[in-house]
Scaffold this motif. Structure first.
Motif, short mmCIF file in Angstrom:
data_model
loop_
_atom_site.label_atom_id
_atom_site.label_comp_id
_atom_site.label_asym_id
_atom_site.label_seq_id
_atom_site.Cartn_x
_atom_site.Cartn_y
_atom_site.Cartn_z
N MET A 71 0.85 -1.19 0.00
CA MET A 71 0.00 0.00 0.00
C MET A 71 0.89 1.24 0.00
SD MET A 71 -3.19 0.97 2.42
CE MET A 71 -2.41 1.77 3.79
N GLU A 72 0.48 2.22 -0.76
CA GLU A 72 1.22 3.46 -0.90
C GLU A 72 1.11 4.27 0.40
OE1 GLU A 72 0.76 7.31 -3.76
OE2 GLU A 72 0.44 5.35 -4.63
N ASN A 73 2.15 5.04 0.70
CA ASN A 73 2.12 5.91 1.87
C ASN A 73 0.98 6.90 1.72
OD1 ASN A 73 2.54 7.81 3.86
ND2 ASN A 73 4.75 7.80 3.64
N PRO A 111 -18.82 -1.62 -5.86
CA PRO A 111 -17.77 -2.45 -6.49
C PRO A 111 -16.79 -1.61 -7.31
CG PRO A 111 -19.95 -3.36 -6.93
CD PRO A 111 -20.15 -2.04 -6.26
N ILE A 112 -17.26 -0.54 -7.88
CA ILE A 112 -16.37 0.31 -8.69
C ILE A 112 -15.42 1.08 -7.78
CG2 ILE A 112 -16.30 2.19 -10.38
CD1 ILE A 112 -19.13 1.17 -11.25
N ILE A 113 -15.92 1.55 -6.64
CA ILE A 113 -15.05 2.21 -5.67
C ILE A 113 -13.98 1.23 -5.19
CG2 ILE A 113 -14.95 3.33 -3.41
CD1 ILE A 113 -17.83 4.33 -3.92
N ARG A 114 -14.40 0.00 -4.89
CA ARG A 114 -13.46 -1.04 -4.46
C ARG A 114 -12.41 -1.28 -5.55
NH1 ARG A 114 -13.30 -5.49 -1.13
NH2 ARG A 114 -15.45 -5.30 -0.46
N GLU A 115 -12.86 -1.42 -6.77
CA GLU A 115 -11.96 -1.68 -7.90
C GLU A 115 -10.90 -0.59 -8.00
OE1 GLU A 115 -10.39 -3.33 -11.45
OE2 GLU A 115 -11.90 -4.21 -10.14
N ILE A 133 -8.03 -2.46 -5.86
CA ILE A 133 -7.39 -3.32 -6.86
C ILE A 133 -6.48 -2.53 -7.80
CG2 ILE A 133 -7.83 -4.92 -8.78
CD1 ILE A 133 -10.46 -5.66 -7.18
N LYS A 134 -7.03 -1.49 -8.45
CA LYS A 134 -6.24 -0.74 -9.44
C LYS A 134 -5.10 0.05 -8.81
CE LYS A 134 -8.82 0.50 -13.57
NZ LYS A 134 -9.55 1.61 -14.18
N ASN A 135 -5.46 0.91 -7.85
CA ASN A 135 -4.46 1.83 -7.29
C ASN A 135 -3.81 1.32 -6.00
OD1 ASN A 135 -4.61 4.24 -9.11
ND2 ASN A 135 -6.77 4.00 -8.59
N LYS A 136 -4.36 0.27 -5.40
CA LYS A 136 -3.81 -0.33 -4.18
C LYS A 136 -3.60 0.69 -3.06
CE LYS A 136 -1.56 -4.16 -6.63
NZ LYS A 136 -2.78 -4.65 -7.13
N PRO A 189 -7.94 -4.90 1.05
CA PRO A 189 -9.35 -5.33 0.97
C PRO A 189 -10.06 -5.30 2.33
CG PRO A 189 -7.96 -6.82 -0.31
CD PRO A 189 -7.04 -5.88 0.42
N GLU A 190 -9.37 -5.69 3.39
CA GLU A 190 -9.97 -5.69 4.73
C GLU A 190 -10.29 -4.27 5.19
OE1 GLU A 190 -6.60 -6.94 4.36
OE2 GLU A 190 -7.50 -8.77 3.59
N GLU A 191 -9.40 -3.33 4.87
CA GLU A 191 -9.64 -1.94 5.23
C GLU A 191 -10.90 -1.42 4.53
OE1 GLU A 191 -5.54 0.41 5.94
OE2 GLU A 191 -5.74 -0.47 3.93
N PHE A 192 -10.99 -1.72 3.24
CA PHE A 192 -12.16 -1.25 2.48
C PHE A 192 -13.43 -1.87 3.04
CE2 PHE A 192 -15.31 -1.40 -0.87
CZ PHE A 192 -15.33 -0.06 -1.27
N ASP A 193 -13.39 -3.16 3.35
CA ASP A 193 -14.57 -3.84 3.89
C ASP A 193 -15.01 -3.20 5.21
OD1 ASP A 193 -14.50 -5.50 1.71
OD2 ASP A 193 -13.60 -7.19 2.80
N SER A 194 -14.06 -2.86 6.05
CA SER A 194 -14.40 -2.19 7.32
C SER A 194 -15.04 -0.83 7.07
CB SER A 194 -13.14 -2.01 8.17
OG SER A 194 -12.62 -3.26 8.52
N LEU A 195 -14.48 -0.07 6.13
CA LEU A 195 -15.05 1.24 5.79
C LEU A 195 -16.45 1.09 5.22
CD1 LEU A 195 -11.95 3.00 4.18
CD2 LEU A 195 -12.84 3.29 6.50
#
Length: 187
Positions: A1-3, A32-36, A40-43, A47-53
């Motif tokens: 993950m980027e700083n 799903p597009i926000i997740r993508e 996925i695209k920009n990392k 995934p766990e962080e996004f799921d929590s949010l």
């Protein structure tokens, strides 16, 4: 993950603007597009962080796409990230709505028959919804009295409906303390 401090605000804005611009109608279709884009695209997120949010965004009032963008923006860049994410998420929908409003104003005479034709079917849908709510909500004489009082206060006395709703909340809280919980409310 980027700083997180290296993620440019314009990048957050452009990602959420792109999502807001291509997913007309919004809602859960955007998740799903926000997740993508952010996972996925920009990392930018795990995934766990996004799921929590997403879980938090679903529990907040308001549109899910804006809530998710808000939380992602905060996670990535704190308050500036929130501002960039929300500005991006609402940019194209706002432009589209303003364009429609301007065109509707200019060409109102052309769309007036369409709008007039919608009035009666829309009224029928509202009446059906009210009847369903009535069936599920007005169960005794006390409910009927509260309904009648609220209806009269809003229609005859011209009180703001928000204040009537707030009064209803206060009434419900007081009623629950005086009468105690209903048998169906107890576990």
């Amino acid at each position: 993950m980027e700083n997180v401090h290296k993620i440019p605000l314009w990048k957050i804005f452009t990602i959420t603007a792109k999502i807001g611009g291509v997913t007309i109608g919004g809602g859960y279709a955007m998740v799903p597009i926000i997740r993508e884009e952010f996972v996925i695209k920009n990392k930018f997120l795990q995934p766990e962080e996004f799921d929590s949010l997403l879980v938090i965004a679903q529990s907040m009032p308001g549109p899910i796409a804006v809530n998710t963008s808000t939380l992602v923006g905060y996670k990535l860049r704190k308050v500036p990230g929130v501002l960039a994410a929300v500005a991006g998420a609402i940019f194209f929908p706002t432009v589209i709505i303003l364009t429609i409003a301007i065109l509707l104003g200019k060409f109102y005479d052309l769309v007036r028959p369409f709008l007039n034709g919608m009035k009666i079917p829309l009224l029928a849908i509202i009446v059906v919804s009210v009847l369903k709510l009535w069936k599920n909500s007005v169960r005794n004489i006390e409910d009927l009295v509260v309904f009648s009082a609220a209806f009269l206060i809003v229609t005859i006395l011209k009180f703001n409906p928000v204040y009537v709703i707030l009064l209803g909340i206060v009434y419900g809280v007081i009623r629950s303390f005086v009468k105690g919980p209903k048998r169906s409310d107890r576990t």
